[in-house]
Design a protein around this motif. Structure first.
Motif, mmCIF file in Angstrom:
data_model
loop_
_atom_site.group_PDB
_atom_site.id
_atom_site.type_symbol
_atom_site.label_atom_id
_atom_site.label_comp_id
_atom_site.label_asym_id
_atom_site.label_seq_id
_atom_site.Cartn_x
_atom_site.Cartn_y
_atom_site.Cartn_z
ATOM 1 N N ARG A 1 0.661 -1.225 -0.223
ATOM 2 C CA ARG A 1 -0.017 0.194 -0.046
ATOM 3 C C ARG A 1 0.970 1.123 0.047
ATOM 4 O O ARG A 1 0.267 2.435 -0.551
ATOM 5 N N LEU B 1 1.618 1.162 -3.900
ATOM 6 C CA LEU B 1 0.500 1.207 -4.907
ATOM 7 C C LEU B 1 -0.814 1.055 -4.023
ATOM 8 O O LEU B 1 -0.968 0.089 -3.340
ATOM 9 N N SER B 2 -1.878 1.906 -4.352
ATOM 10 C CA SER B 2 -3.060 1.848 -3.441
ATOM 11 C C SER B 2 -3.857 1.102 -4.862
ATOM 12 O O SER B 2 -3.948 0.905 -5.821
ATOM 13 N N GLY B 3 -5.008 0.145 -3.884
ATOM 14 C CA GLY B 3 -5.804 -0.380 -4.808
ATOM 15 C C GLY B 3 -6.238 -1.717 -4.131
ATOM 16 O O GLY B 3 -5.956 -1.865 -2.789
ATOM 17 N N LYS B 4 -7.340 -2.465 -4.454
ATOM 18 C CA LYS B 4 -7.676 -3.707 -3.806
ATOM 19 C C LYS B 4 -6.739 -5.017 -4.152
ATOM 20 O O LYS B 4 -6.483 -5.150 -5.206
ATOM 21 N N ILE C 1 -3.232 -6.408 -7.763
ATOM 22 C CA ILE C 1 -3.779 -5.359 -7.062
ATOM 23 C C ILE C 1 -4.628 -4.675 -8.312
ATOM 24 O O ILE C 1 -4.071 -4.194 -9.110
ATOM 25 N N ASP D 1 -6.212 -1.425 -9.361
ATOM 26 C CA ASP D 1 -6.241 0.053 -8.925
ATOM 27 C C ASP D 1 -7.640 1.001 -9.166
ATOM 28 O O ASP D 1 -8.475 0.313 -9.812
ATOM 29 N N ASP D 2 -7.644 2.025 -8.934
ATOM 30 C CA ASP D 2 -8.955 2.959 -9.001
ATOM 31 C C ASP D 2 -9.087 3.055 -10.418
ATOM 32 O O ASP D 2 -10.240 3.595 -10.698
ATOM 33 N N ARG D 3 -8.366 2.843 -11.448
ATOM 34 C CA ARG D 3 -8.674 3.111 -13.019
ATOM 35 C C ARG D 3 -8.877 1.413 -13.524
ATOM 36 O O ARG D 3 -8.892 1.347 -14.806
ATOM 37 N N ARG E 1 -7.130 -1.200 -13.559
ATOM 38 C CA ARG E 1 -5.809 -1.910 -14.114
ATOM 39 C C ARG E 1 -5.607 -2.722 -12.928
ATOM 40 O O ARG E 1 -5.556 -2.493 -11.717
ATOM 41 N N TRP F 1 -2.360 -4.830 -11.379
ATOM 42 C CA TRP F 1 -0.773 -4.786 -11.174
ATOM 43 C C TRP F 1 -0.406 -6.063 -10.445
ATOM 44 O O TRP F 1 -1.218 -6.566 -9.781
ATOM 45 N N GLU G 1 2.335 -3.905 -14.685
ATOM 46 C CA GLU G 1 0.939 -3.877 -14.957
ATOM 47 C C GLU G 1 0.931 -5.309 -15.803
ATOM 48 O O GLU G 1 1.475 -5.555 -16.581
#
Length: 99
Positions: free
Chosen positions: A49, A52-55, A74, A76-78, A80, A82, A98
């Protein structure tokens, strides 16, 4: 939500050493964690985290070239995906790309 991801991620851990039943893999991972041979998943998620942020949608523990590596996917908010590899012993980020 974070706790749910950690539980789901831990249950997805695999130690790939060929032909070993999943229950034995989980037992082996648990023992390595308990002995301090690998970092806890909670610490690995914190490291990820920071970079890189995301789920986190998937976590695996693999042996690559003799090194135990947490492999995270992970989202991300777009939307994508990773792939992030983190050394399971040292906590160093080895690779981010990615997927």
């Amino acid at each position: 939500m974070g706790r749910l991801i950690q539980i789901a991620g831990f249950s997805a851990l695999l130690l790939l050493q060929g032909g070993v039943p999943a229950d034995e893999d989980h037992d082996r991972v648990y023992e390595m964690r308990r002995a301090g041979d690998i970092l806890p998943l909670e610490k690995i998620l914190k490291i990820s985290r920071q970079h890189l942020s995301g789920k986190v949608i998937e976590v695996e523990l693999e042996k690559e070239d003799g090194v135990l590596v947490y492999e995270l996917e992970i989202l991300d908010d777009r939307n994508r995906v990773w792939k992030m590899n983190i050394d399971a012993v040292k906590g160093l980020i080895l690779q981010v790309e990615e997927d």
